[in-house]
Design a protein around this motif. Structure first.
Motif, PDB file in Angstrom:
ATOM      1  N   ILE A   4       0.878  -1.161   0.000  1.00  0.00           N
ATOM      2  CA  ILE A   4       0.000   0.000   0.000  1.00  0.00           C
ATOM      3  C   ILE A   4       0.914   1.209   0.000  1.00  0.00           C
ATOM      4  N   ALA A   6       1.000   5.152   0.666  1.00  0.00           N
ATOM      5  CA  ALA A   6       0.297   6.306   1.237  1.00  0.00           C
ATOM      6  C   ALA A   6       1.100   7.555   0.909  1.00  0.00           C
ATOM      7  N   THR A   7       0.415   8.560   0.365  1.00  0.00           N
ATOM      8  CA  THR A   7       1.076   9.800  -0.019  1.00  0.00           C
ATOM      9  C   THR A   7       0.296  10.990   0.530  1.00  0.00           C
ATOM     10  N   ILE A   8       1.027  11.885   1.209  1.00  0.00           N
ATOM     11  CA  ILE A   8       0.424  13.121   1.699  1.00  0.00           C
ATOM     12  C   ILE A   8       1.281  14.280   1.222  1.00  0.00           C
ATOM     13  N   THR A  15      -4.774  12.169   2.609  1.00  0.00           N
ATOM     14  CA  THR A  15      -3.792  11.163   2.213  1.00  0.00           C
ATOM     15  C   THR A  15      -4.385  10.274   1.127  1.00  0.00           C
ATOM     16  N   GLU A  16      -3.629  10.054   0.070  1.00  0.00           N
ATOM     17  CA  GLU A  16      -4.035   9.110  -0.974  1.00  0.00           C
ATOM     18  C   GLU A  16      -3.416   7.760  -0.668  1.00  0.00           C
ATOM     19  N   LEU A  17      -4.256   6.748  -0.679  1.00  0.00           N
ATOM     20  CA  LEU A  17      -3.807   5.375  -0.456  1.00  0.00           C
ATOM     21  C   LEU A  17      -3.987   4.613  -1.761  1.00  0.00           C
ATOM     22  N   GLN A  18      -2.916   3.980  -2.229  1.00  0.00           N
ATOM     23  CA  GLN A  18      -2.990   3.261  -3.487  1.00  0.00           C
ATOM     24  C   GLN A  18      -2.638   1.798  -3.270  1.00  0.00           C
ATOM     25  N   ALA A  26      -7.960   9.091   2.448  1.00  0.00           N
ATOM     26  CA  ALA A  26      -8.139   9.118   3.904  1.00  0.00           C
ATOM     27  C   ALA A  26      -7.991  10.564   4.352  1.00  0.00           C
ATOM     28  N   ASP A  27      -8.701  10.925   5.388  1.00  0.00           N
ATOM     29  CA  ASP A  27      -8.659  12.298   5.884  1.00  0.00           C
ATOM     30  C   ASP A  27      -9.141  12.293   7.327  1.00  0.00           C
ATOM     31  N   PRO A  41      -8.207   7.089   9.449  1.00  0.00           N
ATOM     32  CA  PRO A  41      -7.433   5.857   9.574  1.00  0.00           C
ATOM     33  C   PRO A  41      -8.142   4.808  10.444  1.00  0.00           C
TER      34      PRO A  41
END
Length: 130
Positions: A4, A6-8, A15-18, A26-27, A41
């Motif tokens: 996974i 996760a990028t913020i 946060t983008e979860l790919q 996610a926020d 989360p």
């Protein structure tokens, strides 16, 4: 290992979860400084448990040929600050032509999903900087 990502960026908490070719946001809620653009989360963790349990129950009922029309699971958790105990609560509704024995077996099978085994087992998180 499945990954996974996760990028913020500079946008607070968003946060983008790919995973593979899927993206989820996610926020945090507005009242804690987020923009409420997606699951928190904690909600993602609760969602993982709910999804895994419903899938496990569905797979078992299908394998047995039981008349299960729908499964609905509500998941929440309680945290005891004093004891550091976290308790997940699952409310399971089974819809279909099932007898009490089948219903009890499906309840049992729902607790055997891989996510529940992970969160109730001995979990270690190893982190390292790249």
């Amino acid at each position: 290992m499945r990954t996974i990502i996760a990028t913020i960026g500079k946008q607070t908490y968003k946060t983008e979860l790919q995973a593979r070719n899927h993206i989820v946001i996610a926020d945090e809620p507005i009242e804690v400084g987020g923009q409420d653009l997606g699951f928190t989360p904690t909600e993602l963790l609760e969602s993982s448990l709910a999804a895994c349990s419903t899938m496990t129950i569905r797979m078992y009922a299908d394998r047995k040929g039981w008349s299960l029309d729908k499964v609905e699971i509500k998941v929440g958790f309680k945290r005891n600050i004093a004891t550091h105990q976290i308790t997940f609560e699952k409310e399971i509704q089974l819809f279909g032509d099932l007898d009490n024995e089948q219903r009890e077996k499906l309840l049992e099978m729902g607790s055997k999903c891989p996510i529940e085994k992970m969160i109730t087992g001995n979990v270690v998180v190893e982190s390292r900087l790249l």
